[in-house]
Motif scaffolding. Sequence first.
Motif, PDB file in Angstrom:
ATOM      1  N   UNK A  57       0.833  -1.201   0.000  1.00 40.49           N
ATOM      2  CA  UNK A  57       0.000   0.000   0.000  1.00 40.49           C
ATOM      3  C   UNK A  57       0.868   1.250   0.000  1.00 40.49           C
ATOM      4  N   UNK A  58       1.905   1.277   0.848  1.00 44.61           N
ATOM      5  CA  UNK A  58       2.775   2.448   0.935  1.00 44.61           C
ATOM      6  C   UNK A  58       3.536   2.656  -0.365  1.00 44.61           C
ATOM      7  N   UNK A  59       4.088   1.589  -0.917  1.00 42.99           N
ATOM      8  CA  UNK A  59       4.836   1.693  -2.175  1.00 42.99           C
ATOM      9  C   UNK A  59       3.933   2.216  -3.286  1.00 42.99           C
ATOM     10  N   UNK A  60       2.695   1.763  -3.307  1.00 47.80           N
ATOM     11  CA  UNK A  60       1.751   2.238  -4.327  1.00 47.80           C
ATOM     12  C   UNK A  60       1.447   3.722  -4.133  1.00 47.80           C
ATOM     13  N   UNK A  61       1.233   4.157  -2.890  1.00 48.31           N
ATOM     14  CA  UNK A  61       0.936   5.572  -2.613  1.00 48.31           C
ATOM     15  C   UNK A  61       2.082   6.471  -3.047  1.00 48.31           C
ATOM     16  N   UNK A  62       3.316   6.083  -2.715  1.00 45.13           N
ATOM     17  CA  UNK A  62       4.475   6.890  -3.076  1.00 45.13           C
ATOM     18  C   UNK A  62       4.724   6.841  -4.575  1.00 45.13           C
ATOM     19  N   UNK A  63       4.661   5.632  -5.148  1.00 46.81           N
ATOM     20  CA  UNK A  63       4.938   5.472  -6.567  1.00 46.81           C
ATOM     21  C   UNK A  63       3.970   6.214  -7.465  1.00 46.81           C
ATOM     22  N   UNK A  64       2.718   6.313  -7.037  1.00 41.74           N
ATOM     23  CA  UNK A  64       1.722   7.022  -7.829  1.00 41.74           C
ATOM     24  C   UNK A  64       2.058   8.513  -7.948  1.00 41.74           C
ATOM     25  N   UNK A  65       2.559   9.110  -6.862  1.00 46.65           N
ATOM     26  CA  UNK A  65       2.885  10.545  -6.866  1.00 46.65           C
ATOM     27  C   UNK A  65       4.295  10.826  -7.360  1.00 46.65           C
ATOM     28  N   UNK A  66       5.229   9.924  -7.069  1.00 49.73           N
ATOM     29  CA  UNK A  66       6.637  10.169  -7.399  1.00 49.73           C
ATOM     30  C   UNK A  66       7.227   8.929  -8.078  1.00 49.73           C
ATOM     31  N   UNK A  67       6.869   8.702  -9.330  1.00 50.35           N
ATOM     32  CA  UNK A  67       7.264   7.456 -10.006  1.00 50.35           C
ATOM     33  C   UNK A  67       8.758   7.324 -10.250  1.00 50.35           C
ATOM     34  N   UNK A  68       9.516   8.429 -10.162  1.00 46.20           N
ATOM     35  CA  UNK A  68      10.954   8.347 -10.404  1.00 46.20           C
ATOM     36  C   UNK A  68      11.756   8.195  -9.121  1.00 46.20           C
ATOM     37  N   UNK A  69      11.094   8.097  -7.969  1.00 48.49           N
ATOM     38  CA  UNK A  69      11.806   7.995  -6.705  1.00 48.49           C
ATOM     39  C   UNK A  69      12.115   6.539  -6.360  1.00 48.49           C
ATOM     40  N   UNK A  70      13.273   6.303  -5.757  1.00 44.68           N
ATOM     41  CA  UNK A  70      13.621   4.979  -5.252  1.00 44.68           C
ATOM     42  C   UNK A  70      12.905   4.722  -3.927  1.00 44.68           C
ATOM     43  N   UNK A  71      12.646   3.462  -3.632  1.00 44.09           N
ATOM     44  CA  UNK A  71      12.017   3.073  -2.373  1.00 44.09           C
ATOM     45  C   UNK A  71      12.784   1.885  -1.803  1.00 44.09           C
ATOM     46  N   UNK A  72      13.297   2.051  -0.571  1.00 47.12           N
ATOM     47  CA  UNK A  72      13.906   0.961   0.182  1.00 47.12           C
ATOM     48  C   UNK A  72      12.898   0.535   1.242  1.00 47.12           C
ATOM     49  N   UNK A  73      12.359  -0.671   1.103  1.00 45.89           N
ATOM     50  CA  UNK A  73      11.323  -1.153   2.009  1.00 45.89           C
ATOM     51  C   UNK A  73      11.791  -2.437   2.686  1.00 45.89           C
ATOM     52  N   UNK A  74      11.445  -2.604   3.960  1.00 47.32           N
ATOM     53  CA  UNK A  74      11.990  -3.700   4.757  1.00 47.32           C
ATOM     54  C   UNK A  74      11.711  -5.071   4.157  1.00 47.32           C
ATOM     55  N   UNK A  75      10.511  -5.271   3.626  1.00 43.26           N
ATOM     56  CA  UNK A  75      10.150  -6.604   3.148  1.00 43.26           C
ATOM     57  C   UNK A  75      10.480  -6.827   1.679  1.00 43.26           C
ATOM     58  N   UNK A  76      11.244  -5.898   1.093  1.00 43.90           N
ATOM     59  CA  UNK A  76      11.754  -6.107  -0.251  1.00 43.90           C
ATOM     60  C   UNK A  76      10.839  -5.679  -1.367  1.00 43.90           C
ATOM     61  N   UNK A  77       9.766  -4.951  -1.026  1.00 43.87           N
ATOM     62  CA  UNK A  77       8.816  -4.545  -2.054  1.00 43.87           C
ATOM     63  C   UNK A  77       9.100  -3.194  -2.675  1.00 43.87           C
ATOM     64  N   UNK A  78      10.289  -2.646  -2.433  1.00 48.48           N
ATOM     65  CA  UNK A  78      10.632  -1.339  -2.976  1.00 48.48           C
ATOM     66  C   UNK A  78      11.107  -1.425  -4.416  1.00 48.48           C
ATOM     67  N   UNK A  79      11.819  -0.383  -4.849  1.00 45.05           N
ATOM     68  CA  UNK A  79      12.286  -0.349  -6.239  1.00 45.05           C
ATOM     69  C   UNK A  79      13.472   0.586  -6.340  1.00 45.05           C
ATOM     70  N   UNK A  80      14.315   0.365  -7.321  1.00 46.55           N
ATOM     71  CA  UNK A  80      15.497   1.186  -7.554  1.00 46.55           C
ATOM     72  C   UNK A  80      15.200   2.252  -8.600  1.00 46.55           C
ATOM     73  N   UNK A  81      15.573   3.458  -8.319  1.00 42.58           N
ATOM     74  CA  UNK A  81      15.489   4.569  -9.270  1.00 42.58           C
ATOM     75  C   UNK A  81      16.727   5.439  -9.066  1.00 42.58           C
TER      76      UNK A  81
END
Length: 273
Positions: A57-81
């Motif tokens: 849910x958090x990754x989706x909320x952030x990704x929708x507004x800031x699609x070019x931002x990287x996300x480091x998430x504890x359970x591995x659901x983030x993404x590299x940018x």
Amino acid sequence: MCYASTDMADSFLEVAVDAARRAGGLLLGRLGSLRQIDYKGSPSNIVTEMDRQAEALIVECIGRRFPDHAILAEEGGGRARSSGHRWIVDPLDGTTNYAHGMPFFAVSIALEIAGVVALGVVYDPNREECFTARRGHGAFLNGAPIRVSETPTLDESLLSTGYPYDIRTIRDNNLAEHAAFMVRCRSVREMGSAAINLALVAAGRLDAFWELKLGPWDVAAGCLMVEEAGGRATNPAGGPVDLDSPSVVASNGRIHGEMLATLKEVRGQAPSA
């Protein structure tokens, strides 16, 4: 200055608070009704279906507004940018508490810009307390400014700590440190959420928190809060916290020297392993 503009900083914080509140509501709605618990290497290091759902849910909320931002998430659901912006997310800090139905857990979200943590949010859905901080702009609880305590000495302080997940198999397990502080302060608590502990130091309810082995998602938001509330957050040697492998001492500043001296004394008595 970490932000391009005040409007952009407000947008970042708005998204972080919204994502944290949404995830917190999801977690609270399922408290006490877990169906799946998995293990991450040891019986004391667990992950639940709700960790993963809240993270998504958090990754989706952030990704929708800031699609070019990287996300480091504890359970591995983030993404590299490669935009220079990195969100650091703990979707459920206090998983063991949560798995046992204990209402002491939080969502922690921080934003790092060009290698510097610029804002942080820690949301406790059980008490509907949303702690926020922006670098250079202070720390807040539900919109009201917060400050660290004025407790002047370790002897008068209330501390909190936590233990590594591999405590059963390693010597460097924080037990000797805990014992030393217990006879030098008013009391020590172990509550199972580093993010909330750091927020409570920022709010002046705890005088200090230390823990020897954490993840970046545990401390990124909370350490900024402590500093923005007038306290100090360092490693046990007094240097900067290394987010890649954090070991943290956070305090109201007044007792920080005594905290570091106690840790130096205890940790110098025997080699760690």
